[in-house]
Design a protein around this motif. Sequence first.
Motif, mmCIF file in Angstrom:
data_model
loop_
_atom_site.group_PDB
_atom_site.id
_atom_site.type_symbol
_atom_site.label_atom_id
_atom_site.label_comp_id
_atom_site.label_asym_id
_atom_site.label_seq_id
_atom_site.Cartn_x
_atom_site.Cartn_y
_atom_site.Cartn_z
ATOM 1 N N GLY A 45 0.085 12.604 0.378
ATOM 2 C CA GLY A 45 0.125 12.520 1.606
ATOM 3 C C GLY A 45 -1.105 13.694 2.137
ATOM 4 O O GLY A 45 -1.686 14.194 1.498
ATOM 5 N N LYS A 46 -1.249 13.940 3.525
ATOM 6 C CA LYS A 46 -2.124 14.876 4.199
ATOM 7 C C LYS A 46 -1.761 15.905 4.403
ATOM 8 O O LYS A 46 -2.647 16.748 4.714
ATOM 9 C CB LYS A 46 -2.830 13.974 5.469
ATOM 10 C CG LYS A 46 -3.496 12.651 5.015
ATOM 11 C CD LYS A 46 -4.147 12.131 6.373
ATOM 12 C CE LYS A 46 -4.604 10.544 5.815
ATOM 13 N NZ LYS A 46 -5.410 10.070 6.884
ATOM 14 N N GLY A 47 -0.311 16.329 4.239
ATOM 15 C CA GLY A 47 -0.203 17.619 4.211
ATOM 16 C C GLY A 47 0.691 18.131 5.759
ATOM 17 O O GLY A 47 0.327 17.390 6.734
ATOM 18 N N THR A 48 1.287 19.257 5.898
ATOM 19 C CA THR A 48 1.890 19.867 7.156
ATOM 20 C C THR A 48 1.745 20.991 6.814
ATOM 21 O O THR A 48 2.130 21.629 5.699
ATOM 22 C CB THR A 48 3.265 19.271 7.496
ATOM 23 O OG1 THR A 48 4.032 19.682 8.524
ATOM 24 C CG2 THR A 48 4.172 19.632 6.215
ATOM 25 N N GLN A 97 0.995 -1.197 -0.057
ATOM 26 C CA GLN A 97 0.052 0.090 -0.145
ATOM 27 C C GLN A 97 0.999 1.101 0.090
ATOM 28 O O GLN A 97 1.524 1.396 1.017
ATOM 29 C CB GLN A 97 -0.864 -0.044 1.134
ATOM 30 C CG GLN A 97 -2.032 1.125 1.258
ATOM 31 C CD GLN A 97 -2.623 1.325 2.517
ATOM 32 O OE1 GLN A 97 -2.563 0.309 3.251
ATOM 33 N NE2 GLN A 97 -3.679 2.137 2.891
ATOM 34 N N VAL A 98 0.523 2.179 -1.119
ATOM 35 C CA VAL A 98 1.425 3.395 -0.998
ATOM 36 C C VAL A 98 0.986 4.365 -0.045
ATOM 37 O O VAL A 98 0.131 4.610 0.276
ATOM 38 C CB VAL A 98 1.320 3.986 -2.454
ATOM 39 C CG1 VAL A 98 2.023 5.164 -2.476
ATOM 40 C CG2 VAL A 98 1.723 3.151 -3.567
ATOM 41 N N LYS A 99 2.132 4.773 0.762
ATOM 42 C CA LYS A 99 1.618 5.749 1.787
ATOM 43 C C LYS A 99 2.642 7.093 1.714
ATOM 44 O O LYS A 99 4.147 6.716 1.489
ATOM 45 C CB LYS A 99 1.615 5.283 3.130
ATOM 46 C CG LYS A 99 0.952 6.100 4.310
ATOM 47 C CD LYS A 99 0.898 5.092 5.628
ATOM 48 C CE LYS A 99 0.110 5.895 6.636
ATOM 49 N NZ LYS A 99 -0.122 5.131 7.741
ATOM 50 N N LEU A 100 2.228 8.365 2.076
ATOM 51 C CA LEU A 100 3.094 9.086 2.058
ATOM 52 C C LEU A 100 2.885 9.985 3.207
ATOM 53 O O LEU A 100 1.687 10.424 3.354
ATOM 54 C CB LEU A 100 3.238 10.237 0.848
ATOM 55 C CG LEU A 100 3.381 9.787 -0.625
ATOM 56 C CD1 LEU A 100 2.241 9.336 -1.226
ATOM 57 C CD2 LEU A 100 4.268 10.527 -1.179
ATOM 58 N N VAL A 101 3.937 10.389 4.132
ATOM 59 C CA VAL A 101 3.610 11.352 5.297
ATOM 60 C C VAL A 101 4.500 12.255 5.586
ATOM 61 O O VAL A 101 5.556 11.895 5.582
ATOM 62 C CB VAL A 101 3.654 10.160 6.838
ATOM 63 C CG1 VAL A 101 3.255 11.129 7.729
ATOM 64 C CG2 VAL A 101 2.591 9.014 6.407
#
Length: 128
Positions: free
Chosen positions: A119-122, A1-5
């Motif tokens: 990703g969900k952002g910062t 599963q691709v994930k970016l954090v």
Amino acid sequence: QVKLVESGGGLVQSGGSLRLSCVTSGFTVDYYVIGWFRQAPGKEREAVGCISFSENTTFYEESVQGRFTISKDNANGPVYLHMDALKPEDTAVYYCAAEFDLRFIHVQQVCTSAMFYWGKGTLVTVSS
């Protein structure tokens, strides 16, 4: 599963520096174009810059050229966005994104909001 954090955002004074990190999993970074984008309040998401590690090519949006740099330290380590000489107009939520690298397409053409994984952002806030 691709994930970016993403991580590393925060409050910084104008002229200061920050380093954002994008930790990836589920894919091999060198086979993908990695991008950084940002979205300021009330504005559309825009590209900050993208990199193809396999082709060693980069694209940076004009307003960040010479101030921001995308890099990584090792094969599948985090992808960083180094930000120097920050300005209040750099205030935004910063996102990293990934798209499979079709090496015959220049990185600038890939560097759009149509990139596949996000990703969900910062949040980065630059005070004046």
